[in-house]
Motif scaffolding. Structure first.
Motif, PDB file in Angstrom:
ATOM      1  N   THR A 222     -11.416   7.735   1.094  1.00  0.00           N
ATOM      2  CA  THR A 222     -10.486   6.633   0.848  1.00  0.00           C
ATOM      3  C   THR A 222     -11.177   5.276   0.804  1.00  0.00           C
ATOM      4  O   THR A 222     -12.239   5.085   1.403  1.00  0.00           O
ATOM      5  CB  THR A 222      -9.401   6.594   1.955  1.00  0.00           C
TER       6      THR A 222
ATOM      7  N   GLU B 161      -0.437   6.032   6.220  1.00  0.00           N
ATOM      8  CA  GLU B 161      -0.786   4.839   6.995  1.00  0.00           C
ATOM      9  C   GLU B 161      -1.785   5.215   8.081  1.00  0.00           C
ATOM     10  O   GLU B 161      -1.449   5.870   9.073  1.00  0.00           O
ATOM     11  CB  GLU B 161       0.465   4.261   7.639  1.00  0.00           C
TER      12      GLU B 161
ATOM     13  N   ARG C 102     -12.768  -2.701   9.232  1.00  0.00           N
ATOM     14  CA  ARG C 102     -11.698  -1.811   9.698  1.00  0.00           C
ATOM     15  C   ARG C 102     -12.094  -0.343   9.428  1.00  0.00           C
ATOM     16  O   ARG C 102     -12.518   0.008   8.346  1.00  0.00           O
ATOM     17  CB  ARG C 102     -10.396  -2.146   8.972  1.00  0.00           C
TER      18      ARG C 102
ATOM     19  N   GLY D  72     -10.524   3.399   9.342  1.00  0.00           N
ATOM     20  CA  GLY D  72      -9.230   4.070   9.320  1.00  0.00           C
ATOM     21  C   GLY D  72      -9.309   5.509   9.790  1.00  0.00           C
ATOM     22  O   GLY D  72     -10.336   5.968  10.297  1.00  0.00           O
ATOM     23  N   ASP D  73      -8.202   6.204   9.593  1.00  0.00           N
ATOM     24  CA  ASP D  73      -8.097   7.597  10.042  1.00  0.00           C
ATOM     25  C   ASP D  73      -9.101   8.517   9.355  1.00  0.00           C
ATOM     26  O   ASP D  73      -9.571   9.494   9.945  1.00  0.00           O
ATOM     27  CB  ASP D  73      -6.682   8.117   9.766  1.00  0.00           C
ATOM     28  N   THR D  74      -9.408   8.203   8.089  1.00  0.00           N
ATOM     29  CA  THR D  74     -10.178   9.147   7.279  1.00  0.00           C
ATOM     30  C   THR D  74     -11.539   9.459   7.880  1.00  0.00           C
ATOM     31  O   THR D  74     -12.030  10.588   7.765  1.00  0.00           O
ATOM     32  CB  THR D  74     -10.312   8.598   5.840  1.00  0.00           C
TER      33      THR D  74
ATOM     34  N   GLY E 248      -9.267   2.992   2.004  1.00  0.00           N
ATOM     35  CA  GLY E 248      -8.562   2.452   3.172  1.00  0.00           C
ATOM     36  C   GLY E 248      -7.297   1.724   2.799  1.00  0.00           C
ATOM     37  O   GLY E 248      -6.656   2.023   1.791  1.00  0.00           O
TER      38      GLY E 248
ATOM     39  N   GLN F 282       0.835  -1.197   0.000  1.00  0.00           N
ATOM     40  CA  GLN F 282       0.000   0.000   0.000  1.00  0.00           C
ATOM     41  C   GLN F 282       0.868   1.244   0.000  1.00  0.00           C
ATOM     42  O   GLN F 282       0.578   2.219  -0.683  1.00  0.00           O
ATOM     43  CB  GLN F 282      -0.889   0.014   1.245  1.00  0.00           C
TER      44      GLN F 282
ATOM     45  N   MET G 157      -0.539   4.482  -2.706  1.00  0.00           N
ATOM     46  CA  MET G 157      -1.618   4.872  -1.788  1.00  0.00           C
ATOM     47  C   MET G 157      -2.841   5.396  -2.525  1.00  0.00           C
ATOM     48  O   MET G 157      -3.597   4.645  -3.055  1.00  0.00           O
ATOM     49  CB  MET G 157      -1.063   5.827  -0.777  1.00  0.00           C
ATOM     50  N   GLY G 158      -3.038   6.680  -2.620  1.00  0.00           N
ATOM     51  CA  GLY G 158      -4.107   7.167  -3.484  1.00  0.00           C
ATOM     52  C   GLY G 158      -5.384   7.625  -2.814  1.00  0.00           C
ATOM     53  O   GLY G 158      -6.382   7.859  -3.489  1.00  0.00           O
TER      54      GLY G 158
ATOM     55  N   ILE H 171      -1.536   7.521  11.513  1.00  0.00           N
ATOM     56  CA  ILE H 171      -2.180   8.853  11.543  1.00  0.00           C
ATOM     57  C   ILE H 171      -3.093   8.965  12.764  1.00  0.00           C
ATOM     58  O   ILE H 171      -3.131   9.993  13.448  1.00  0.00           O
ATOM     59  CB  ILE H 171      -2.975   9.085  10.239  1.00  0.00           C
TER      60      ILE H 171
HETATM   61  N1  LIG Z   1      -4.194   5.721   1.301  1.00  0.00           N
HETATM   62  C1  LIG Z   1      -4.368   6.194   2.488  1.00  0.00           C
HETATM   63  O1  LIG Z   1      -4.062   7.334   2.750  1.00  0.00           O
HETATM   64  C2  LIG Z   1      -4.944   5.234   3.454  1.00  0.00           C
HETATM   65  C3  LIG Z   1      -5.802   5.844   4.527  1.00  0.00           C
HETATM   66  N2  LIG Z   1      -5.126   6.849   5.285  1.00  0.00           N
HETATM   67  C4  LIG Z   1      -6.262   4.745   5.450  1.00  0.00           C
HETATM   68  O2  LIG Z   1      -5.484   4.264   6.207  1.00  0.00           O
HETATM   69  O3  LIG Z   1      -7.386   4.371   5.376  1.00  0.00           O
END
Ligand SMILES: NC(=O)C[C@H](N)C(=O)O
Length: 345
Positions: free
Chosen positions: A220, A255, A230, A232-234, A222, A196, A200-201, A259
């Motif tokens: 995202t 990651e 799961r 994530g941070d977003t 993720g 990843q 990323m993206g 974050i």
């Molecule tokens: N591509 C990313 O930036 C991944 C995102 N921050 C996540 O962990 O869900």
């Protein structure tokens, strides 16, 4: 209003040899606030973009910033602009958001998104949401139509249906590229996090409109081959985004677990509250994340005066910004191109 710019200096320098971060700063002196606003900065995810996808990844962030900036030039607010820019990126399959999202361990798309309005610290988010082409728009609905900050999974889907939000087949969000990477990472010796970091993206945007209102949005799919469910941070306020009219706005990528451990977006704004510039604050927080929890990432940041910064500790991050009719963009460390926003690609 006639421009009163008496001195404008554009400083672009790479501090890679010192701290391996890309450093990009627009430093302006004696420029009226009206000249600095509105501004929009967009990213297409921190990581490494394979050669064959570089051109289209760069074109995508430029198209997104043009789309969002045209909102700001009309009657649109900072919130309208960031949602427009992120929607365009979700619809572009070159990014890990909306169409083209990475797949979870079961080979399905589950997405996170957040928006935040710096006027009232209002925010909306969705996590582990499926069958939605534009999670950022659903996040905005959560902000506008509920008293909650985040809806997850099936509850988010039910809310979407109750709002008449369009549902799409889950399969329609899956690209051949995403399926290929998912399969590759099912192998016993695979390292999905490493893979990843390669590609990323996640997408995101920050903006200040002509009224001085500030907003952010991030979206995202993720982390590659993540566990089902799961989050994530977003989707988490202060981690995957934060906006406060008094301080500025941040949209991170990288990651997610790292974050979240350092609450990256809010940490950067905390440093800005202590008097650091957007650039210095981002630099300090990214360095802390790397040193403390070993996480890599990138951010776009704005402050209320319209000063903006793009910083990343990864190898690349496709980004674009629009301010004063100028389009700024870059991908690699130390890269910064400009052109008139009305000129063709
Ligand atoms: N591509 C990313 O930036 C991944 C995102 N921050 C996540 O962990 O869900």
């Amino acid at each position: 209003m006639s421009p009163c710019v008496t001195q404008t200096s554009l400083n672009l320098f790479s501090t890679r040899s010192l701290n391996r971060f890309t450093c990009l700063t627009i430093s302006l002196s004696r420029v009226s606030l009206a000249d600095m606003l509105p501004v929009l900065v967009v990213h297409g995810g921190a990581g490494f973009i394979p050669k064959e996808r570089v051109q289209l990844s760069c074109a995508g962030v430029q198209a997104a910033v043009r789309g969002g900036y045209s909102k700001l030039q009309g009657q649109g607010s900072a919130m309208d602009a960031v949602v427009e820019a992120v929607t365009l990126l979700e619809n572009d399959h070159h990014y890990n958001a909306g169409l083209g999202s990475v797949l979870n361990a079961k080979g399905e798309v589950e997405m996170d998104a957040i928006v935040m309005d710096g006027r009232y610290l209002a925010s909306g988010a969705v996590s582990a949401v499926r069958k939605v082409a534009n999670p950022v728009q659903l996040a905005r609905l959560v902000m506008d139509k509920t008293s909650h900050l985040c809806l997850t999974g099936e509850g988010a889907s039910q809310f979407a249906r109750s709002m008449g939000f369009p549902e799409v087949p889950g399969e329609s969000l899956i690209t051949e590229y995403a399926r290929m990477r998912w399969k590759k990472n099912l192998a016993a010796d695979a390292n999905p996090v490493e893979c990843q970091m390669g590609k990323m993206g996640t997408v995101g945007a920050v903006a200040v409109d002509a009224e001085g209102n500030i907003a952010c949005a991030t979206s995202t799919g993720g982390m590659l081959n993540k566990m089902e469910g799961r989050v994530g941070d977003t989707a988490c306020i202060g981690c995957g985004g934060y906006a406060d009219n008094r301080v500025g706005a941040v949209s991170p990528t990288g990651e997610g677990e790292a974050i979240m451990k350092v609450t990256l977006a809010r940490l950067i704004l905390f440093h800005m509250e202590q008097g650091r510039s957007a650039e210095a604050a981002a630099d300090e927080a990214l360095a802390y994340m790397k040193e403390r929890v070993g996480g890599l990432g990138g951010v776009v940041v704005v402050d209320p005066q319209g000063e903006w910064s793009v910083r990343f500790s990864s190898l690349q991050m496709a980004w674009a910004a629009a301010q004063q009719q100028t389009l700024h963009y870059g991908l690699y460390t130390g890269e910064h191109f400009t052109q008139n926003i009305d000129d063709p690609y």
